[in-house]
Design a protein around this motif. Sequence first.
Motif, PDB file in Angstrom:
ATOM      1  N   VAL A  21       5.585  17.142 -17.482  1.00 24.53           N
ATOM      2  CA  VAL A  21       5.395  16.158 -17.747  1.00 24.53           C
ATOM      3  C   VAL A  21       5.601  15.348 -17.903  1.00 24.53           C
ATOM      4  O   VAL A  21       7.145  14.683 -18.299  1.00 24.53           O
ATOM      5  N   ALA A  22       5.203  14.210 -17.264  1.00 26.10           N
ATOM      6  CA  ALA A  22       6.271  12.600 -17.556  1.00 26.10           C
ATOM      7  C   ALA A  22       4.979  11.572 -17.880  1.00 26.10           C
ATOM      8  O   ALA A  22       3.808  11.758 -17.302  1.00 26.10           O
ATOM      9  N   ALA A  23       5.317  10.690 -18.033  1.00 26.77           N
ATOM     10  CA  ALA A  23       5.356   8.846 -18.358  1.00 26.77           C
ATOM     11  C   ALA A  23       4.481   8.737 -16.735  1.00 26.77           C
ATOM     12  O   ALA A  23       2.976   8.113 -16.865  1.00 26.77           O
ATOM     13  N   THR A  24       5.328   7.581 -16.283  1.00 28.62           N
ATOM     14  CA  THR A  24       5.316   7.251 -15.120  1.00 28.62           C
ATOM     15  C   THR A  24       6.162   7.239 -13.963  1.00 28.62           C
ATOM     16  O   THR A  24       7.122   7.992 -14.196  1.00 28.62           O
ATOM     17  N   ALA A  34      15.095  17.984 -19.607  1.00 29.98           N
ATOM     18  CA  ALA A  34      14.730  16.271 -20.038  1.00 29.98           C
ATOM     19  C   ALA A  34      15.338  15.277 -19.661  1.00 29.98           C
ATOM     20  O   ALA A  34      16.632  15.200 -20.248  1.00 29.98           O
ATOM     21  N   PHE A  35      14.900  14.538 -19.707  1.00 29.77           N
ATOM     22  CA  PHE A  35      15.063  13.057 -18.240  1.00 29.77           C
ATOM     23  C   PHE A  35      14.753  11.857 -18.901  1.00 29.77           C
ATOM     24  O   PHE A  35      13.489  12.197 -19.465  1.00 29.77           O
ATOM     25  N   ARG A  36      15.265  10.707 -19.537  1.00 34.72           N
ATOM     26  CA  ARG A  36      14.887   9.664 -19.350  1.00 34.72           C
ATOM     27  C   ARG A  36      14.328   8.965 -18.596  1.00 34.72           C
ATOM     28  O   ARG A  36      13.270   7.665 -18.655  1.00 34.72           O
ATOM     29  N   SER A  37      14.954   9.167 -17.216  1.00 37.56           N
ATOM     30  CA  SER A  37      14.403   8.828 -16.290  1.00 37.56           C
ATOM     31  C   SER A  37      15.340   9.051 -14.721  1.00 37.56           C
ATOM     32  O   SER A  37      16.098   9.913 -15.626  1.00 37.56           O
ATOM     33  N   ALA A  38      15.254   8.739 -13.948  1.00 41.32           N
ATOM     34  CA  ALA A  38      15.821   9.562 -12.711  1.00 41.32           C
ATOM     35  C   ALA A  38      15.038   8.864 -11.361  1.00 41.32           C
ATOM     36  O   ALA A  38      14.098   8.051 -11.573  1.00 41.32           O
ATOM     37  N   HIS A  39      16.143   8.722 -10.284  1.00 45.60           N
ATOM     38  CA  HIS A  39      15.554   8.023  -9.224  1.00 45.60           C
ATOM     39  C   HIS A  39      16.277   9.716  -7.968  1.00 45.60           C
ATOM     40  O   HIS A  39      17.361  10.224  -7.828  1.00 45.60           O
ATOM     41  N   THR A  61      10.028  16.114 -18.675  1.00 45.70           N
ATOM     42  CA  THR A  61      10.229  16.900 -18.940  1.00 45.70           C
ATOM     43  C   THR A  61      10.009  17.888 -17.645  1.00 45.70           C
ATOM     44  O   THR A  61       8.696  18.117 -17.646  1.00 45.70           O
ATOM     45  N   ILE A  62      10.441  19.353 -17.374  1.00 42.26           N
ATOM     46  CA  ILE A  62      10.403  20.181 -16.901  1.00 42.26           C
ATOM     47  C   ILE A  62      10.991  21.409 -17.705  1.00 42.26           C
ATOM     48  O   ILE A  62      11.797  21.750 -17.881  1.00 42.26           O
ATOM     49  N   SER A  63      10.096  21.784 -17.300  1.00 42.74           N
ATOM     50  CA  SER A  63      10.133  23.366 -17.843  1.00 42.74           C
ATOM     51  C   SER A  63       9.302  24.798 -17.390  1.00 42.74           C
ATOM     52  O   SER A  63       8.743  24.083 -17.024  1.00 42.74           O
ATOM     53  N   LEU A  64      10.373  25.387 -16.952  1.00 43.43           N
ATOM     54  CA  LEU A  64      10.202  26.661 -16.471  1.00 43.43           C
ATOM     55  C   LEU A  64      10.067  27.851 -16.791  1.00 43.43           C
ATOM     56  O   LEU A  64       9.838  28.096 -17.875  1.00 43.43           O
ATOM     57  N   ASN A  65       8.763  29.172 -16.259  1.00 48.91           N
ATOM     58  CA  ASN A  65       8.388  30.282 -17.006  1.00 48.91           C
ATOM     59  C   ASN A  65       9.670  31.105 -17.227  1.00 48.91           C
ATOM     60  O   ASN A  65       9.372  31.910 -18.174  1.00 48.91           O
ATOM     61  N   THR A  66      11.050  30.928 -16.491  1.00 49.58           N
ATOM     62  CA  THR A  66      12.009  31.613 -16.956  1.00 49.58           C
ATOM     63  C   THR A  66      12.963  31.310 -18.618  1.00 49.58           C
ATOM     64  O   THR A  66      13.498  31.407 -18.740  1.00 49.58           O
ATOM     65  N   GLY A  67      12.274  30.313 -18.879  1.00 50.15           N
ATOM     66  CA  GLY A  67      12.236  29.496 -20.467  1.00 50.15           C
ATOM     67  C   GLY A  67      13.578  28.466 -19.780  1.00 50.15           C
ATOM     68  O   GLY A  67      14.321  27.532 -21.299  1.00 50.15           O
ATOM     69  N   LEU A  68      13.888  28.286 -18.724  1.00 49.56           N
ATOM     70  CA  LEU A  68      14.753  27.164 -18.737  1.00 49.56           C
ATOM     71  C   LEU A  68      13.854  25.769 -19.261  1.00 49.56           C
ATOM     72  O   LEU A  68      13.024  25.564 -18.538  1.00 49.56           O
ATOM     73  N   GLU A  69      14.070  24.489 -19.480  1.00 52.22           N
ATOM     74  CA  GLU A  69      14.128  22.884 -19.760  1.00 52.22           C
ATOM     75  C   GLU A  69      14.890  22.258 -19.618  1.00 52.22           C
ATOM     76  O   GLU A  69      15.878  22.216 -19.349  1.00 52.22           O
ATOM     77  N   PRO A  92       0.920  -1.031   0.247  1.00 58.97           N
ATOM     78  CA  PRO A  92       0.300  -0.111  -0.018  1.00 58.97           C
ATOM     79  C   PRO A  92       0.681   1.113  -0.352  1.00 58.97           C
ATOM     80  O   PRO A  92       0.194   3.122  -0.036  1.00 58.97           O
ATOM     81  N   ASP A  93       2.473   1.088   0.409  1.00 61.68           N
ATOM     82  CA  ASP A  93       2.978   2.615   0.324  1.00 61.68           C
ATOM     83  C   ASP A  93       3.651   2.976  -1.005  1.00 61.68           C
ATOM     84  O   ASP A  93       4.109   3.745  -1.143  1.00 61.68           O
ATOM     85  N   VAL A  94       3.142   2.157  -2.506  1.00 64.49           N
ATOM     86  CA  VAL A  94       3.845   2.394  -3.389  1.00 64.49           C
ATOM     87  C   VAL A  94       2.549   2.622  -4.176  1.00 64.49           C
ATOM     88  O   VAL A  94       1.891   1.599  -4.146  1.00 64.49           O
ATOM     89  N   LEU A  95       2.866   3.934  -4.636  1.00 61.21           N
ATOM     90  CA  LEU A  95       1.823   3.802  -5.588  1.00 61.21           C
ATOM     91  C   LEU A  95       2.693   4.672  -7.538  1.00 61.21           C
ATOM     92  O   LEU A  95       3.390   5.395  -7.240  1.00 61.21           O
ATOM     93  N   THR A  96       1.943   4.317  -7.935  1.00 60.46           N
ATOM     94  CA  THR A  96       2.130   4.344  -9.849  1.00 60.46           C
ATOM     95  C   THR A  96       1.387   5.798 -10.439  1.00 60.46           C
ATOM     96  O   THR A  96      -0.055   5.275 -10.157  1.00 60.46           O
ATOM     97  N   LEU A  97       1.953   7.012 -10.955  1.00 58.76           N
ATOM     98  CA  LEU A  97       1.265   7.417 -11.498  1.00 58.76           C
ATOM     99  C   LEU A  97       1.635   7.376 -12.808  1.00 58.76           C
ATOM    100  O   LEU A  97       3.018   7.313 -13.236  1.00 58.76           O
ATOM    101  N   GLU A  98       0.196   8.075 -13.520  1.00 61.01           N
ATOM    102  CA  GLU A  98       1.090   7.491 -14.903  1.00 61.01           C
ATOM    103  C   GLU A  98      -0.034   8.414 -15.959  1.00 61.01           C
ATOM    104  O   GLU A  98      -1.214   9.247 -15.244  1.00 61.01           O
TER     105      GLU A  98
END
Length: 222
Positions: free
Chosen positions: A130-133, A160-165, A150-158, A107-113
């Motif tokens: 915006v993330a897939a999983t 892009a990751f394939r994965s992260a821990h 991906t993470i986009s800031l309103n300052t113009g910074l973007e 129950p402690d593990v939650l997957t968001l899609e």
Amino acid sequence: MLDTVAEAPMGAQGTGVSAAAYRLATRHSARVRFLKVALPVAAIIVAVVFVIVSIVRTYLPTELQVESASIEDGKIVMRNPAISGRNNDGISYSMKAERALQDMKQPDVLTLENIKAKVPVNESTIAEVVAATGVYDRGKNLLDMIAPFTISLNTGLEAAFRSAHLDIDGGNMSTQEPVSIRSREASIVAQSLRMTDKGRIVVFEGKVVVDVDPAAIRNREK
């Protein structure tokens, strides 16, 4: 180019500067100018961590809205979970996902899609995620982004990751896959990344490619 610099001419009193010393000084100057632009770009990694932590901490409060819920293959499946509101500074945030899956045996593990979120990083900076999983372990306070995001800031910074821990308690973030960080002034592409000490130390590893707009360097030197 710097390796082709000719030896500096001798002065009127016989003193001179060697080519090696000249190259060293020139390289140091170029490095300082580069860091003035590159470091602000790398700082987005710190913002990334706070954005992800914001998602984790605010995604599952009591005001979470769910369109429907059912049990499938031993998992609780929540469709179109969403939340919106304001943080302590009165800045709006909103998050939604296509599905949230909770294993009844874990129950402690939650997957968001298919996650989409807009959350504040600070008073003037808003991040769109915006993330897939994403898989969040509430017991261990770990978040694994196991698909591109991906993470986009309103300052113009973007970014892009394939994965992260992300180890939230330890303040550490890492990815063993290519990462790309871009702004209007510079960009950094690396094969992997390690962040420790809650963002105070960021290490780009593998083949690292950096592009800096020369105009940005000139503007910062004025």
